[in-house]
Each structure stands twice: as C-alpha cells, then as structure tokens.
Design a protein around this motif. Structure first.
Motif, PDB file in Angstrom:
ATOM      1  N   TYR A   1       0.613  -8.799  -9.897  1.00 57.80           N
ATOM      2  CA  TYR A   1      -0.060  -7.642  -9.300  1.00 57.80           C
ATOM      3  C   TYR A   1      -1.474  -7.510  -9.841  1.00 57.80           C
ATOM      4  CZ  TYR A   1      -1.179  -2.784  -8.178  1.00 57.80           C
ATOM      5  OH  TYR A   1      -1.802  -1.648  -7.722  1.00 57.80           O
ATOM      6  N   ASP A   2      -1.613  -7.607 -11.157  1.00 54.43           N
ATOM      7  CA  ASP A   2      -2.926  -7.467 -11.770  1.00 54.43           C
ATOM      8  C   ASP A   2      -3.882  -8.550 -11.300  1.00 54.43           C
ATOM      9  OD1 ASP A   2      -4.796  -6.254 -13.534  1.00 54.43           O
ATOM     10  OD2 ASP A   2      -4.382  -7.791 -15.041  1.00 54.43           O
ATOM     11  N   LEU A   3      -3.364  -9.754 -11.076  1.00 56.47           N
ATOM     12  CA  LEU A   3      -4.208 -10.837 -10.584  1.00 56.47           C
ATOM     13  C   LEU A   3      -4.639 -10.609  -9.137  1.00 56.47           C
ATOM     14  CD1 LEU A   3      -2.244 -13.886 -12.042  1.00 56.47           C
ATOM     15  CD2 LEU A   3      -4.489 -13.094 -12.785  1.00 56.47           C
ATOM     16  N   LEU A   4      -3.708 -10.142  -8.303  1.00 56.63           N
ATOM     17  CA  LEU A   4      -3.977 -10.079  -6.861  1.00 56.63           C
ATOM     18  C   LEU A   4      -4.772  -8.861  -6.420  1.00 56.63           C
ATOM     19  CD1 LEU A   4      -0.672 -11.441  -5.272  1.00 56.63           C
ATOM     20  CD2 LEU A   4      -2.752 -12.671  -5.910  1.00 56.63           C
ATOM     21  N   ILE A   5      -4.870  -7.824  -7.251  1.00 60.13           N
ATOM     22  CA  ILE A   5      -5.682  -6.672  -6.831  1.00 60.13           C
ATOM     23  C   ILE A   5      -7.165  -6.890  -7.124  1.00 60.13           C
ATOM     24  CG2 ILE A   5      -3.796  -5.022  -7.130  1.00 60.13           C
ATOM     25  CD1 ILE A   5      -5.249  -4.042  -9.693  1.00 60.13           C
ATOM     26  N   ARG A   6      -7.495  -7.996  -7.768  1.00 59.18           N
ATOM     27  CA  ARG A   6      -8.878  -8.272  -8.122  1.00 59.18           C
ATOM     28  C   ARG A   6      -9.613  -9.037  -7.022  1.00 59.18           C
ATOM     29  NH1 ARG A   6      -8.608  -4.409 -11.802  1.00 59.18           N
ATOM     30  NH2 ARG A   6      -6.886  -4.790 -13.239  1.00 59.18           N
ATOM     31  N   LYS A   7     -10.941  -8.948  -7.066  1.00 52.31           N
ATOM     32  CA  LYS A   7     -11.801  -9.641  -6.103  1.00 52.31           C
ATOM     33  C   LYS A   7     -12.290 -10.951  -6.714  1.00 52.31           C
ATOM     34  CE  LYS A   7     -15.854  -7.827  -5.218  1.00 52.31           C
ATOM     35  NZ  LYS A   7     -16.904  -6.946  -4.659  1.00 52.31           N
ATOM     36  N   TYR A   8     -12.243 -12.031  -5.920  1.00 53.32           N
ATOM     37  CA  TYR A   8     -12.701 -13.349  -6.359  1.00 53.32           C
ATOM     38  C   TYR A   8     -13.603 -13.911  -5.257  1.00 53.32           C
ATOM     39  CZ  TYR A   8      -8.546 -12.810  -9.332  1.00 53.32           C
ATOM     40  OH  TYR A   8      -7.594 -12.340 -10.210  1.00 53.32           O
TER      41      TYR A   8
ATOM     42  N   GLU B   1       0.798  -1.228   0.000  1.00 55.37           N
ATOM     43  CA  GLU B   1       0.000   0.000   0.000  1.00 55.37           C
ATOM     44  C   GLU B   1       0.828   1.272   0.000  1.00 55.37           C
ATOM     45  OE1 GLU B   1      -2.105   3.326   2.095  1.00 55.37           O
ATOM     46  OE2 GLU B   1      -0.465   2.078   2.869  1.00 55.37           O
ATOM     47  N   ASP B   2       2.034   1.243   0.524  1.00 53.20           N
ATOM     48  CA  ASP B   2       2.852   2.462   0.510  1.00 53.20           C
ATOM     49  C   ASP B   2       3.497   2.693  -0.858  1.00 53.20           C
ATOM     50  OD1 ASP B   2       4.387   0.144   1.122  1.00 53.20           O
ATOM     51  OD2 ASP B   2       6.016   1.347   1.922  1.00 53.20           O
ATOM     52  N   HIS B   3       3.235   1.790  -1.806  1.00 52.71           N
ATOM     53  CA  HIS B   3       3.763   1.950  -3.161  1.00 52.71           C
ATOM     54  C   HIS B   3       2.659   2.130  -4.205  1.00 52.71           C
ATOM     55  CE1 HIS B   3       7.998   0.947  -2.215  1.00 52.71           C
ATOM     56  NE2 HIS B   3       7.418   0.378  -1.175  1.00 52.71           N
ATOM     57  N   ASP B   4       1.497   1.536  -3.967  1.00 51.46           N
ATOM     58  CA  ASP B   4       0.408   1.675  -4.940  1.00 51.46           C
ATOM     59  C   ASP B   4      -0.841   2.322  -4.359  1.00 51.46           C
ATOM     60  OD1 ASP B   4      -0.691  -0.351  -3.359  1.00 51.46           O
ATOM     61  OD2 ASP B   4      -1.283  -1.597  -5.053  1.00 51.46           O
TER      62      ASP B   4
ATOM     63  N   LEU C   1     -10.695  -0.595   3.032  1.00 49.66           N
ATOM     64  CA  LEU C   1     -11.757  -0.866   2.081  1.00 49.66           C
ATOM     65  C   LEU C   1     -11.735   0.086   0.892  1.00 49.66           C
ATOM     66  CD1 LEU C   1     -14.082  -2.725   1.480  1.00 49.66           C
ATOM     67  CD2 LEU C   1     -15.600  -1.228   2.770  1.00 49.66           C
ATOM     68  N   GLY C   2     -11.620   1.398   1.148  1.00 50.41           N
ATOM     69  CA  GLY C   2     -11.613   2.363   0.061  1.00 50.41           C
ATOM     70  C   GLY C   2     -10.441   2.167  -0.875  1.00 50.41           C
ATOM     71  N   TYR C   3      -9.280   1.899  -0.322  1.00 55.29           N
ATOM     72  CA  TYR C   3      -8.064   1.666  -1.104  1.00 55.29           C
ATOM     73  C   TYR C   3      -8.249   0.492  -2.056  1.00 55.29           C
ATOM     74  CZ  TYR C   3      -3.503  -0.779  -1.502  1.00 55.29           C
ATOM     75  OH  TYR C   3      -2.406  -1.485  -1.929  1.00 55.29           O
ATOM     76  N   HIS C   4      -8.786  -0.606  -1.545  1.00 52.99           N
ATOM     77  CA  HIS C   4      -8.946  -1.788  -2.381  1.00 52.99           C
ATOM     78  C   HIS C   4     -10.016  -1.608  -3.445  1.00 52.99           C
ATOM     79  CE1 HIS C   4      -6.072  -3.923  -0.076  1.00 52.99           C
ATOM     80  NE2 HIS C   4      -6.808  -4.018   1.009  1.00 52.99           N
ATOM     81  N   GLN C   5     -11.094  -0.936  -3.103  1.00 57.56           N
ATOM     82  CA  GLN C   5     -12.183  -0.759  -4.058  1.00 57.56           C
ATOM     83  C   GLN C   5     -11.741   0.021  -5.287  1.00 57.56           C
ATOM     84  OE1 GLN C   5     -15.179   0.961  -1.489  1.00 57.56           O
ATOM     85  NE2 GLN C   5     -16.232  -0.984  -1.238  1.00 57.56           N
ATOM     86  N   VAL C   6     -10.956   1.079  -5.091  1.00 55.56           N
ATOM     87  CA  VAL C   6     -10.542   1.881  -6.241  1.00 55.56           C
ATOM     88  C   VAL C   6      -9.498   1.158  -7.086  1.00 55.56           C
ATOM     89  CG1 VAL C   6     -11.143   4.104  -5.223  1.00 55.56           C
ATOM     90  CG2 VAL C   6      -8.864   3.175  -4.822  1.00 55.56           C
ATOM     91  N   LEU C   7      -8.639   0.344  -6.474  1.00 52.06           N
ATOM     92  CA  LEU C   7      -7.650  -0.401  -7.247  1.00 52.06           C
ATOM     93  C   LEU C   7      -8.318  -1.402  -8.179  1.00 52.06           C
ATOM     94  CD1 LEU C   7      -4.633  -1.293  -4.913  1.00 52.06           C
ATOM     95  CD2 LEU C   7      -4.752   0.422  -6.706  1.00 52.06           C
TER      96      LEU C   7
END
Length: 378
Positions: A120-127, A97-100, A158-164
């Motif tokens: 990175y692209d795989l892990l920022i998604r919700k499954y 989080e301190d980088h993205d 929560l907000g951080y993850h939702q926007v990513l």
C-alpha cells in the motif's frame, strides 16, 4: 455477528448507512461498527463501508471510508463515545478508495498514525519516471492500470490521490507488528495486492473485502502486475504472488484453514454485514467454499461460451452477465472479471489467447482439478 450485538447507538437506514453499533465478544472485547456511505449505487451497489474501532489493549480503527467521509467518521466515533485520543492508529485493510478515501481527512483532524501493508505504501506514491506515458504521470502507481479517461480522473480522483501521497505510512506484513496481545495480520492478496485480514485472538476476524456476505468480491487481473512491477519488484517478482484469481483463491483457502482451527470465529466484513434491513452473518469456512465454487462455476460457464468460438472479454461478459450489470461502468467491471478467470483458464490449459484480444477454448478442461490443487498461501 448480530449474536454479539450489544447496542445499536444510531439506527441508520435499511442498507446500514450511518448506523453506529457496538459488538461485544465473549472475552469482553468491544468493537464499534461505523459504516460510512458508499455512493456507487445501481446494480453493483456494495452498501456502505463498515469501518471498525477495536477497543483492544491498544485500540485502533480499521479503514476510513470513501473520499470526503473522514470527518463524518470522526462524528460517528464521537457519537459512540470514542475520541482520537482513545485510538493508537488506523489500519487500512487495502487501498481501494471506499476504504482509504477518508484517510487523509481523518489523519488531519485526529493526528492518528497509519498502518497498512507495505505494498500500500509503495502504490500510493507517485513515480513520474516509471509511470505510463501521458496524463497518468501525476497519479500514483495503484491507478496506472485504471482504464478511465483523463476527464474522469481529473474530476473524481486527483484530489484523493494528492492528499494520500503526503501521508506517512508504517508498512507492515504478516504478524503482530505491535498491534496488541493475540492480534495479528495476514496478507491475503487477490482482491487487491495489499489486502490485510486482522485476527482478534480466537474470537473474530476483520476481513475487509476478501470475504463478503451476499456478494462475491472482485478479483484482480494478473496483468496488473506488469504496470507496477518496477515499484514492487524488490519484494514480489512474480505476477501471481499478489495479483489474479489464482492468488485470490489461495488467500481464500488460507482463510479456510484459519476457520477450521477456530470454528467459532466471528467474521467482520467491510460490506453488507447489515443490508436490506437484516444482519448477514458469515460462517467463514462455508463462505470460503461458496466463493471458490462460485469462481469454478464461472470458469465452467466461460468455457461453454468459448466452445462456440473465440470471443473477447467484452463479448463473453455480454453473454454471461445480466444486462442490468453491464450498465455504465458495469461493463468495464464485468470484462475485468472475465479476464481474471481467463488468466486462470490459460494457466491450466483450458483456454488460449487468440487474435484481437480474444480467447478460445482448447477442448481440454482441467480447471476443477487445478483449483483443487491450489495450496493455501499467505
């Protein structure tokens, strides 16, 4: 890098917060250092996150600071005379989080394209169908392993993850990927499964958190793989391919090889390049050796502690770490580091898992030879 410091545009404080500086390499390549505030504080303080604008043939930015720092980073670029139209893309060194954290805010205000390792692209998604049962169904795969309670998630994450999750990301791996002449990335996991280092010809390398001056980066645990295996298995089918201390040491050794081939390589780390009012240069080959020895020494210390009897990671951490480092979330971070070392010690036969989430020494130390035999990998 202070040898190549061309100009301090904004002074900032003694930790480097809000400094804006310009480096110039012998070839004339200019790199702007843009450190955004990192609010952890305490005895685990990393200092600010150093984001870098590389003014190559295809100019780009590396990293975006913590959540809420995106607009601040844009303002810092403005003060350096850099606007969004001057850059082709932003490259994320790894998904901490301190980088993205500032990425979505940065993209919204600038329209920059995003590149990162494909993990990175795989892990920022919700499954939702693969997530652990409970409140983590609403969180991306990269945070399924986090032990923090739901109350902490809801307030801080929560907000951080939702926007990513709304971002479009170009997933890359090793190679040039159209970054520009003589610029290439190396996938060097261990601190995070998606860590990228960026080599700028034979002159400089941006290493994210893979190598830091003054402090030792945090290694992942191999067991983290189990929780995201179904997400990344199309590419990585073994724990040690991208997680754990063993993989981190292999990544360090690869950096050591790069350094041997380029003895004058300048190192741009993501933290503490300037700290406590001074510049901290990194000699890459020497620092790699120091970090590998640091982890070997910690393995030795853990074995000494376990020779007295079986102990849990938390019990080992209390004996090994200074009390000040165990305050607050420090106890969790310390136990994590102990587990990562015990996983390696189990692999080489020095430690065995015992009852009740504890470890015991086998009396057959072989970790030093085991670490020496690990091959560089990327």
């Amino acid at each position: 890098m202070n040898k190549y410091l061309k100009k301090i545009i904004t002074k900032g404080d003694d930790s480097g917060n809000e400094m804006v500086v310009k480096f110039q390499l012998p070839s004339g390549l200019e790199i702007f250092g843009l450190p955004t505030k990192n609010f952890y504080g305490g005895h685990w303080d990393l200092g600010p996150t150093w984001n870098y604008a590389v003014m190559a043939d295809k100019p780009f930015l590396v990293d975006s600071g913590r959540f809420g720092q995106g607009e601040k980073l844009v303002a810092m670029m403005d003060s350096a005379g850099i606007s969004a139209k001057d850059l082709e893309f932003v490259l994320i060194s790894h998904g901490h989080e301190d980088h993205d954290g500032g990425l979505a805010e940065l993209v919204k205000s600038t329209g920059l394209k995003v590149k990162a390792h494909r993990i990175y692209d795989l892990l920022i998604r919700k499954y939702s169908d693969l997530a652990p049962v409970g409140h983590k169904a609403d969180f991306p795969a990269k945070c399924w392993h986090c032990p923090m309670p739901e109350s902490f998630y809801a307030k801080n994450c929560l907000g951080y993850h939702q926007v990513l999750q709304e971002l479009e990301v170009e997933g890359i791996g090793d190679g040039s990927h159209g970054l520009g002449p003589a610029i290439q990335t190396y996938h060097l996991p261990g601190h995070s499964p998606d860590c990228l280092a960026v080599l700028l010809g034979d002159e400089a390398i941006i290493v994210g958190d893979i190598v830091l001056p003054d402090i030792s980066p945090w290694p992942t645990r191999e067991v983290m793989y189990d929780e995201v295996a179904k997400v990344i298995q199309p590419y990585y089918r073994e724990r040690q391919a991208v997680f754990g201390l063993q993989r981190y040491i292999k990544s360090l050794k690869k950096l050591g090889e790069i350094a041997e081939q380029r003895p004058d390589l300048r190192v741009l780390p993501a933290h503490r390049i300037f700290y406590n009012g001074q510049w901290n240069g990194v000699r890459l080959a020497e620092r790699v050796d120091e970090l590998i020895q640091h982890h070997a020494d910690r393995c030795a210390a853990i074995l000494v502690i376990l020779n007295a009897g079986a102990k849990t990671p938390e019990e080992i951490a209390r004996e090994y770490f200074e009390e000040s480092l165990l305050e607050g979330f420090g106890s969790m971070m310390a136990a994590n580091e102990i587990v990562s070392h015990c996983e390696l010690l189990i692999e080489c036969g020095d430690v065995a898992a015992a009852d009740g989430n504890s470890y015991t020494a086998t009396g057959n130390p072989g970790f030093e030879r085991y670490i020496q035999k690990l091959k560089p990998e990327y």
